[in-house]
Motif scaffolding. Structure first.
Motif, PDB file in Angstrom:
ATOM      1  N   TYR A 115       0.808  -1.221   0.000  1.00 30.51           N
ATOM      2  CA  TYR A 115       0.000   0.000   0.000  1.00 30.51           C
ATOM      3  C   TYR A 115       0.847   1.279   0.000  1.00 30.51           C
ATOM      4  N   ALA A 116       2.180   1.138  -0.076  1.00 38.07           N
ATOM      5  CA  ALA A 116       3.040   2.326  -0.152  1.00 38.07           C
ATOM      6  C   ALA A 116       2.914   2.949  -1.540  1.00 38.07           C
ATOM      7  N   VAL A 117       2.981   4.288  -1.585  1.00 30.81           N
ATOM      8  CA  VAL A 117       2.814   4.993  -2.862  1.00 30.81           C
ATOM      9  C   VAL A 117       4.072   5.818  -3.139  1.00 30.81           C
ATOM     10  N   GLY A 118       4.623   5.664  -4.339  1.00 29.82           N
ATOM     11  CA  GLY A 118       5.803   6.460  -4.736  1.00 29.82           C
ATOM     12  C   GLY A 118       7.088   5.951  -4.099  1.00 29.82           C
ATOM     13  N   ASP A 119       8.129   6.790  -4.225  1.00 28.49           N
ATOM     14  CA  ASP A 119       9.449   6.420  -3.701  1.00 28.49           C
ATOM     15  C   ASP A 119       9.601   6.915  -2.261  1.00 28.49           C
ATOM     16  N   PRO A 120      10.357   6.204  -1.463  1.00 32.37           N
ATOM     17  CA  PRO A 120      10.597   6.693  -0.095  1.00 32.37           C
ATOM     18  C   PRO A 120      11.442   7.965  -0.109  1.00 32.37           C
ATOM     19  N   THR A 121      11.266   8.806   0.900  1.00 35.63           N
ATOM     20  CA  THR A 121      12.081  10.023   1.010  1.00 35.63           C
ATOM     21  C   THR A 121      12.908   9.960   2.295  1.00 35.63           C
ATOM     22  N   LEU A 122      14.067  10.614   2.237  1.00 41.27           N
ATOM     23  CA  LEU A 122      14.993  10.591   3.370  1.00 41.27           C
ATOM     24  C   LEU A 122      15.280  12.028   3.799  1.00 41.27           C
ATOM     25  N   THR A 123      15.273  12.278   5.098  1.00 42.71           N
ATOM     26  CA  THR A 123      15.575  13.637   5.588  1.00 42.71           C
ATOM     27  C   THR A 123      17.050  13.964   5.349  1.00 42.71           C
ATOM     28  N   SER A 124      17.376  15.260   5.430  1.00 42.90           N
ATOM     29  CA  SER A 124      18.741  15.691   5.071  1.00 42.90           C
ATOM     30  C   SER A 124      19.813  15.115   6.010  1.00 42.90           C
ATOM     31  N   ASP A 125      19.431  14.755   7.251  1.00 41.54           N
ATOM     32  CA  ASP A 125      20.435  14.160   8.149  1.00 41.54           C
ATOM     33  C   ASP A 125      20.613  12.664   7.875  1.00 41.54           C
ATOM     34  N   GLY A 126      19.853  12.153   6.896  1.00 41.20           N
ATOM     35  CA  GLY A 126      19.998  10.756   6.484  1.00 41.20           C
ATOM     36  C   GLY A 126      19.446   9.752   7.480  1.00 41.20           C
ATOM     37  N   ARG A 127      18.605  10.191   8.422  1.00 39.05           N
ATOM     38  CA  ARG A 127      18.192   9.253   9.471  1.00 39.05           C
ATOM     39  C   ARG A 127      16.715   8.887   9.454  1.00 39.05           C
ATOM     40  N   THR A 128      15.859   9.720   8.823  1.00 39.92           N
ATOM     41  CA  THR A 128      14.426   9.409   8.854  1.00 39.92           C
ATOM     42  C   THR A 128      13.907   9.098   7.450  1.00 39.92           C
ATOM     43  N   LEU A 129      13.394   7.883   7.309  1.00 41.40           N
ATOM     44  CA  LEU A 129      12.895   7.399   6.018  1.00 41.40           C
ATOM     45  C   LEU A 129      11.365   7.387   6.071  1.00 41.40           C
ATOM     46  N   SER A 130      10.735   7.985   5.058  1.00 42.48           N
ATOM     47  CA  SER A 130       9.260   8.052   5.051  1.00 42.48           C
ATOM     48  C   SER A 130       8.724   7.606   3.709  1.00 42.48           C
ATOM     49  N   ILE A 131       7.453   7.145   3.740  1.00 42.11           N
ATOM     50  CA  ILE A 131       6.780   6.818   2.475  1.00 42.11           C
ATOM     51  C   ILE A 131       5.286   7.096   2.633  1.00 42.11           C
ATOM     52  N   LYS A 132       4.701   7.653   1.565  1.00 39.48           N
ATOM     53  CA  LYS A 132       3.258   7.951   1.566  1.00 39.48           C
ATOM     54  C   LYS A 132       2.479   6.643   1.420  1.00 39.48           C
ATOM     55  N   LEU A 133       1.244   6.665   1.954  1.00 38.57           N
ATOM     56  CA  LEU A 133       0.409   5.466   1.875  1.00 38.57           C
ATOM     57  C   LEU A 133      -0.869   5.746   1.077  1.00 38.57           C
ATOM     58  N   GLY A 134      -1.382   4.740   0.417  1.00 41.19           N
ATOM     59  CA  GLY A 134      -2.684   4.833  -0.221  1.00 41.19           C
ATOM     60  C   GLY A 134      -3.756   4.689   0.859  1.00 41.19           C
ATOM     61  N   ALA A 135      -5.004   4.612   0.433  1.00 43.09           N
ATOM     62  CA  ALA A 135      -6.110   4.473   1.404  1.00 43.09           C
ATOM     63  C   ALA A 135      -6.031   3.089   2.053  1.00 43.09           C
ATOM     64  N   LEU A 136      -5.940   3.085   3.384  1.00 47.02           N
ATOM     65  CA  LEU A 136      -5.834   1.805   4.096  1.00 47.02           C
ATOM     66  C   LEU A 136      -7.192   1.422   4.678  1.00 47.02           C
ATOM     67  N   ALA A 137      -7.622   0.234   4.389  1.00 47.53           N
ATOM     68  CA  ALA A 137      -8.853  -0.287   5.001  1.00 47.53           C
ATOM     69  C   ALA A 137      -8.498  -0.811   6.395  1.00 47.53           C
ATOM     70  N   PRO A 138      -9.472  -0.988   7.256  1.00 49.17           N
ATOM     71  CA  PRO A 138      -9.178  -1.582   8.567  1.00 49.17           C
ATOM     72  C   PRO A 138      -8.469  -2.933   8.404  1.00 49.17           C
ATOM     73  N   GLY A 139      -7.511  -3.155   9.269  1.00 52.40           N
ATOM     74  CA  GLY A 139      -6.785  -4.433   9.184  1.00 52.40           C
ATOM     75  C   GLY A 139      -5.379  -4.311   9.760  1.00 52.40           C
ATOM     76  N   VAL A 140      -4.644  -5.399   9.620  1.00 55.75           N
ATOM     77  CA  VAL A 140      -3.265  -5.443  10.131  1.00 55.75           C
ATOM     78  C   VAL A 140      -2.302  -5.214   8.962  1.00 55.75           C
ATOM     79  N   TYR A 141      -1.317  -4.343   9.174  1.00 59.52           N
ATOM     80  CA  TYR A 141      -0.347  -4.018   8.120  1.00 59.52           C
ATOM     81  C   TYR A 141       1.078  -4.315   8.607  1.00 59.52           C
ATOM     82  N   THR A 142       1.865  -4.799   7.679  1.00 51.43           N
ATOM     83  CA  THR A 142       3.263  -5.116   7.997  1.00 51.43           C
ATOM     84  C   THR A 142       4.182  -4.135   7.277  1.00 51.43           C
TER      85      THR A 142
END
Lengths: 126, 289
Positions: free
Chosen positions: A73-100
């Protein structure tokens, strides 16, 4: 006198070198996650981010968020903060449930680490 | 599987340490009478050329092995990624300069330049190689001070190894050999003593940073066990060096003592190579988390 001076210099050098040492971690492992590992959310998150304890290389950073159906359910490429320590990724619409959340990164010391954790999105009225 | 990258790392560390240390020793012994050091000065350029050729061959292979580890893939698949790795990763950028420095080093080793200029060039260029080695290793996880301390650690090891190899290199036929041993041994002993002090301090610094006071990690983690093997090998070299210093060096006027010294120095060189091997293993083993 010369010997004493040398001994004192050696002791001072050793004391300085050892005094400056602080135990720390090598390789990159998660220090903080959002959503955090095992968390149950009342509303679906817009993104997943992981803060690592050592800087990582953007080129090899991978992160995906898999639902119970196995779909990523991840959308697009991950982004990294300028200090190189925090990795983020946007998500599509998540239905109720368990995600890994599965992550794989390369620390700036060139070594590879990976791992996974889960979070839960509650359904309406659950 | 760390055998392949550790082998490359070992060869690189050994070659650059030897060039650094022998160049330093050549500068330290410049004042010695030329007839006693004639064999040493005649053989040194050949050693440097052989070692720089080895570095020229091994360095690209070591870089490719590191790229494979980063991309988690095989050599033939990582090739297209090489330009990106060199452009976009810290280690890749360090390696770009490192490979350039190796090429300059190889050229300098073959240039017909004055002995002192060549020694200074060899020492400076291998110092640069050691710095790039520190930047592309575990030390970078702990900041600039750790990089500097690791560089000093490598330099001290190079000075010791280089001094021992130089002593052997200068041994030809008597009476020159006897003169060389008598003149060079006090300088080797002084360099070795300083190196042991520096290696101990910087080694303790690195070990404390990676393990702290969690001494159980010395036996429970692969990194800790490898470190213990390195310490054990290092302790044996120190014992041998101490024996030479306390029992052998004072009798160098006797031919038998000189023979004993050379035999012990050869053993020290082999043991130091083993210690460097453990260092290469440590460089490729994740510190405990």
């Amino acid at each position: 006198m010369r010997t004493r001076g040398r001994t004192a210099l050696t002791i001072l050098t050793v004391a300085f070198v050892l005094g400056a040492a602080v135990p720390a971690r090598a390789h990159s492992f998660p220090e903080q996650e959002s959503p955090s590992a095992g968390q149950t959310l009342s509303a679906p998150p817009g993104e997943v981010s992981i803060k690592f304890d050592a800087p990582i290389e953007n080129l090899f950073a991978k992160i995906e968020v898999d639902g119970a159906d196995g779909k990523n359910y991840a959308v697009g490429d991950p982004t990294l903060t300028s200090d190189g320590r925090t990795l983020s990724i946007k998500l599509g619409a998540l239905a109720p449930g368990v995600y890994t959340v599965k992550w794989a990164v390369v620390c700036i010391d060139t070594h590879h680490t990976n791992g996974s954790y889960i979070f839960t999105v509650k359904g309406p009225g659950a | 599987m760390i055998a392949v990258p550790a082998t490359f790392a070992w060869l690189l560390i050994a070659a650059q340490s030897l060039i650094f240390g022998t160049a330093a020793f050549a500068l330290v012994t410049r004042g010695l009478a030329s007839d006693s050091s004639i064999d040493f000065r005649r053989r040194l350029p050949a050693l440097w050329r052989a070692l720089t050729l080895a570095l020229l061959v091994i360095s690209p292979l070591a870089f490719l092995e590191m790229a494979c580890e980063m991309a988690q893939t095989r050599w033939w698949r990582v090739m297209p990624l090489v330009p990106e790795i060199m452009r976009e990763t810290d280690a890749g950028r360090a390696w770009r300069w490192r490979l350039l420095a190796v090429m300059v080093l190889a050229i300098a080793a073959w240039l017909p330049i004055r002995e002192r200029t060549a020694a200074v060039a060899m020492m400076l260029l291998t110092a640069v190689l050691m710095l790039f080695g520190s930047i592309a290793g575990h030390a970078i996880d702990f900041g600039r001070l750790s990089i500097a301390i690791y560089w000093v650690h490598q330099a001290a090891a190079g000075l010791w190894l280089g001094a021992l190899v130089s002593l052997m290199l200068g041994c030809g036929a008597d009476p020159c050999q006897a003169q060389w041993i008598r003149a060079a041994t006090p300088k080797v002993a002084a360099l070795a003593a300083a190196s042991v002090a520096i290696l101990t301090a910087t080694g303790l610094f690195a070990a404390y940073q990676r393990i702290g006071w969690n001494l159980h990690l010395l036996t429970d983690a692969m990194y800790g066990r490898t470190l213990l093997w390195k310490l054990a090998s290092f302790a044996i070299v120190i014992l041998l060096a101490a024996h030479n210093r306390l029992r052998v060096i004072s009798h160098l006027d006797e031919a038998a003592s000189r023979e004993t010294l050379l035999r012990n120095v050869a053993a020290e060189i082999v043991l130091l190579a083993v210690v460097l091997g453990w260092s290469a293993m440590l460089a490729n083993t994740p510190p405990p988390h």
